[in-house]
Scaffold this motif. Structure first.
Motif: not given
Length: 301
Positions: A197-220
């Motif tokens: 599980q990978v989360q992307w972090r967002f900032e906006g409107r005075g608060k932060s939000l973590n969203v789980n993201v998925t896809g067909r390709m994951r690379v380091n």
């Protein structure tokens, strides 16, 4: 018996994590290093290290001796450099660890300029995205991006690195443009790294939000993710030093600009005993100077 040589031996053992590794670094035999440290403990009348078949553990008195020895050796090195006229002209070898994508994007053009400026300095560069053990692996300096772990290492800020969410125009034309972070649940994403599980972090409107993201390709590796995004495989989230040229020529466009987190910090990290090293400090100042010249460009802010 030279107390300064004993200090150097002890500090090398501490930094290397074993007698064998320290002996390899110093070009000595393991038996010689072990015998000298036993003699040091006998002379001081204290135990500096607890030895076992698997590891070495420093005692509280050993840690205190190590910190004092580092300070004394640093002062001796400074004095010797001053006597030898090295305070103005750095000389020596720097073992540098740097993130792969950042180094390919920037060090390839910066290091030759640095070496032309300082003719008596040699640089050995190891490119890796893994967090190296500076002391255990014998590095003089590492470049690290992001939040640093608490440690005895010294860190100096070099620059800020902007990250963007981006995708190809063809992908957005087919799948639509996300307008808020939650929209990513219906999109293919191209996350950096591994894990279930990978989360992307967002900032906006005075608060932060973590969203789980998925896809067909994951690379380091950011370069592969950039290429996948250009090919229309999905939305990715990468530093601008990786995607800057693709954004400039239109192969990629940014999305969710109002929700970007704060920029990451690029830091130079080095052991305490390298604080007085003229080559290390010269490289740090050179990188600060050159990277700060780009702060008004697209790569840094």
């Amino acid at each position: 018996m030279n107390p300064f040589e004993d200090m150097r031996l002890f500090c090398q053992v501490m930094e290397s994590g074993s007698f064998t590794a320290a002996a390899d670094q110093l070009g000595l035999s393991k038996q010689f290093v072990s015998r000298r440290l036993m003699q040091l403990e006998e002379r001081l009348g204290v135990r500096l290290l607890n030895r076992s078949t698997r590891r070495l553990d420093v005692t509280p008195l050993g840690q205190s001796y190590y910190e004092s020895a580092l300070r004394l050796l640093s002062e001796v090195e400074q004095m010797e450099q001053g006597i030898a006229g090295q305070t103005t002209e750095p000389r020596g070898t720097i073992r540098l660890s740097a993130p792969l994508s950042f180094a390919v994007a920037h060090l390839g053009c910066l290091l030759p300029v640095f070496l032309q400026r300082y003719r008596d300095v040699t640089v050995e560069v190891d490119l890796s995205d893994r967090p190296v053990d500076l002391l255990g692996e014998g590095y003089d300096l590492a470049l690290r991006i992001g939040v640093l772990e608490d440690s005895t290492l010294i860190a100096r800020r070099l620059a800020s690195i902007e990250r963007v969410y981006c995708a190809s125009p063809a992908y957005l034309a087919e799948r639509g443009t996300p307008h808020k972070p939650e929209d990513l649940h219906t999109h293919d994403c191209l996350p950096y790294g591994h894990g279930r599980q990978v989360q992307w972090r967002f900032e906006g409107r005075g608060k932060s939000l973590n969203v789980n993201v998925t896809g067909r390709m994951r690379v380091n590796n950011g370069e592969l993710l950039k290429d996948a995004a250009i090919a229309g495989m999905g939305i990715t989230y990468l530093p601008t030093f990786i995607v800057g040229s693709a954004l400039k020529d239109g192969r990629l466009v940014t999305v969710l600009d109002d929700f970007r987190p704060e920029p990451l910090t690029l830091s130079a990290v080095y052991p305490q005993h390298r604080q007085s090293s003229r080559p290390v400090q010269a490289l740090i100042e050179f990188l600060r100077e050159r990277l700060n010249q780009r702060e008004e460009g697209s790569h840094y802010r």
